[in-house]
Scaffold this active site. Structure first.
Site, short mmCIF file in Angstrom:
data_model
loop_
_atom_site.label_atom_id
_atom_site.label_comp_id
_atom_site.label_asym_id
_atom_site.label_seq_id
_atom_site.Cartn_x
_atom_site.Cartn_y
_atom_site.Cartn_z
N HIS A 10 9.62 56.13 66.83
CA HIS A 10 10.87 55.44 66.44
C HIS A 10 12.00 55.69 67.43
CE1 HIS A 10 9.33 55.63 62.02
NE2 HIS A 10 8.71 54.73 62.74
N HIS A 49 3.93 59.90 61.45
CA HIS A 49 4.31 60.43 62.76
C HIS A 49 5.41 59.63 63.45
CE1 HIS A 49 0.77 62.71 61.82
NE2 HIS A 49 0.08 61.57 61.75
N CYS A 50 6.34 59.12 62.68
CA CYS A 50 7.48 58.33 63.21
C CYS A 50 6.98 57.18 64.09
CB CYS A 50 8.44 59.20 64.01
SG CYS A 50 9.24 60.44 63.03
N ALA A 51 5.85 56.58 63.69
CA ALA A 51 5.31 55.46 64.46
C ALA A 51 4.94 54.35 63.48
CB ALA A 51 4.10 55.91 65.27
#
Ligand SMILES: Cc1ncc(COP(=O)(O)O)c(C=O)c1O
Length: 398
Positions: free
Chosen positions: A118, A359-361
């Site tokens: 992100h 995982h901030c994806a």
């Protein structure tokens, strides 16, 4: 091969700990811990304009930190190295600076990859809201490698910025970004998120052919709160920074101000001096273990061992390539019928540290149809015995 675990004091305090969460943050070698402690006890002061000894020493260490970072990246000068506090600040600084200098305007496109963290998506989405730029995503192929054909299809005249990760924090896949460097036009700014490559491999900004590159210190043995934004000198000189105040300014009049030269004009306010010293010590640590060649060699052995063992556990589905080449020792996986948090909890009960979730994806997870994954990420202090212990527990989850 030397056992590097002994260089990291955390393991003498947590002897059974299997730390497979280095993608989130790395553990710190004694050399870094001592370096920070010595700096704070012997030399600590603010930098810039201090005439006394410890201020001069702090200034010297701050500059040495930039020099070693420039050397690690093969940058042309330490003046191209800007320190910031975190990814949010680094990327927003860059995105807003490009906007301020009309490098990004209404209707322009920023191309990112679908696997981005992100940190490399949201600052561009903010500009989408603010000035109506477009954000487009380059897809990955069945091996989760960057799809260069899709890039070529989407790389039209409106693309003014390409911003792409070097290594995926979900799959560990290394993208060959020289393919983008070779294809990019003069009018496009090429930005690289090297947060997951600098910890694992030699990264060369000249070879990649990028204009900006950023990474964080805490994933490469340094302390948290120190982020590196590298940029090409002519571009940095040409632009005015989006933010400014003390330290970045040479003169303030009642109705205006003048910026300093490089790199200070991009570093308003007191920087994270202790963080910079920790990064200096981190890169000195890498030099002391014979450089990136050692890290790459240790990891290659671990990757080979992990992937070979994984073949015996069909319940574990690795996300992405199961080839040893073009990857670092980061393994995203799912276990059918189990939520990733449950798997992480079972492992944690055995003192094995992994991470679970998205995982901030989020863009990757949304487009690939799975909700979450477990991530085991290994580093130089891990061993084959730890991989055995990990699989022993995985074997019990059926
Ligand atoms: C590829 C990538 N980019 C950016 C970041 C953001 O780093 P930080 O958490 O230090 O802000 C991460 C962190 O995991 C990452 O993996």
């Amino acid at each position: 091969m030397k056992n590097f675990r002994a260089d990291f004091p955390i393991f003498s305090h947590n002897q059974d700990l299997v730390f497979f969460d280095s993608t989130a943050t790395s553990q710190k070698p004694k050399m870094v811990i001592d370096g920070i402690s010595n700096f704070l006890s012997q030399d600590y002061s603010n930098i810039h304009r201090g005439m006394y000894d410890i201020a001069q020493n702090s200034e010297k260490l701050y500059k040495q930190s930039k020099e070693i970072t420039a050397k690690v990246l093969n940058a042309n000068s330490w003046k191209e190295v800007i320190y910031t506090f975190n990814s949010t600040y680094a990327l927003n600084l860059l995105a807003q600076t490009l906007r301020k200098n009309n490098k990004l305007q209404k209707g322009d496109t920023v191309l990112v990859s679908i696997v981005e963290h992100h940190a490399n998506v949201v600052p561009w989405l903010i500009l989408k809201e603010e000035i109506w730029i477009h954000v487009e995503y380059i897809d990955v192929d069945e091996n989760y490698n960057l799809d260069i054909k899709d890039f070529e299809k989407k790389y039209n005249e409106s693309v003014k910025v390409i911003s792409c990760t070097h290594v995926s924090n979900v799959t560990g896949q290394v993208f060959d970004l020289t393919e983008i460097g070779k294809r990019k036009r003069e009018d496009t700014i090429f930005v690289v998120d090297a947060s997951q490559s600098v910890p694992h491999m030699k990264v060369d900004v000249q070879e990649i052919g990028c204009d900006f590159l950023f990474f964080t210190g805490h994933k490469v043995f340094a302390n948290s709160g120190i982020w590196v934004l590298w940029g090409r000198e002519p571009l940095l000189l040409e632009m005015e920074c989006a933010f400014s105040w003390g330290g970045a300014i040479s003169e303030v009049c009642l109705d205006g101000y003048k910026s300093c030269g490089l790199p200070d004009k991009y570093e308003p306010g007191t920087p994270n001096i202790t963080g910079a010293v920790s990064l200096l010590k981190a890169f000195e640590y890498i030099e002391s273990i014979w450089g990136y060649e050692t890290i790459e060699k240790v990891e290659e052995e671990l990757v080979e061992y992990f992937l070979e063992k994984a073949k015996g556990y069909p319940q574990m589905k690795i996300i992405g390539s199961t080839e040893v080449k073009n990857r670092v020792s980061v393994f995203g996986f799912i276990i059918e019928w189990y939520h990733s948090h449950d798997v992480a909890e079972i492992l944690a009960e055995e003192n094995i540290a992994v991470r679970s979730g998205k995982h901030c994806a989020h863009p990757l997870f949304k487009t690939r149809g799975f909700g979450h994954s477990v991530r085991a990420s290994l580093y130089i202090y891990n061993t084959k015995e730890e991989v055995d212990k990990f699989f022993e527990i995985i074997g019990k989850i059926k």
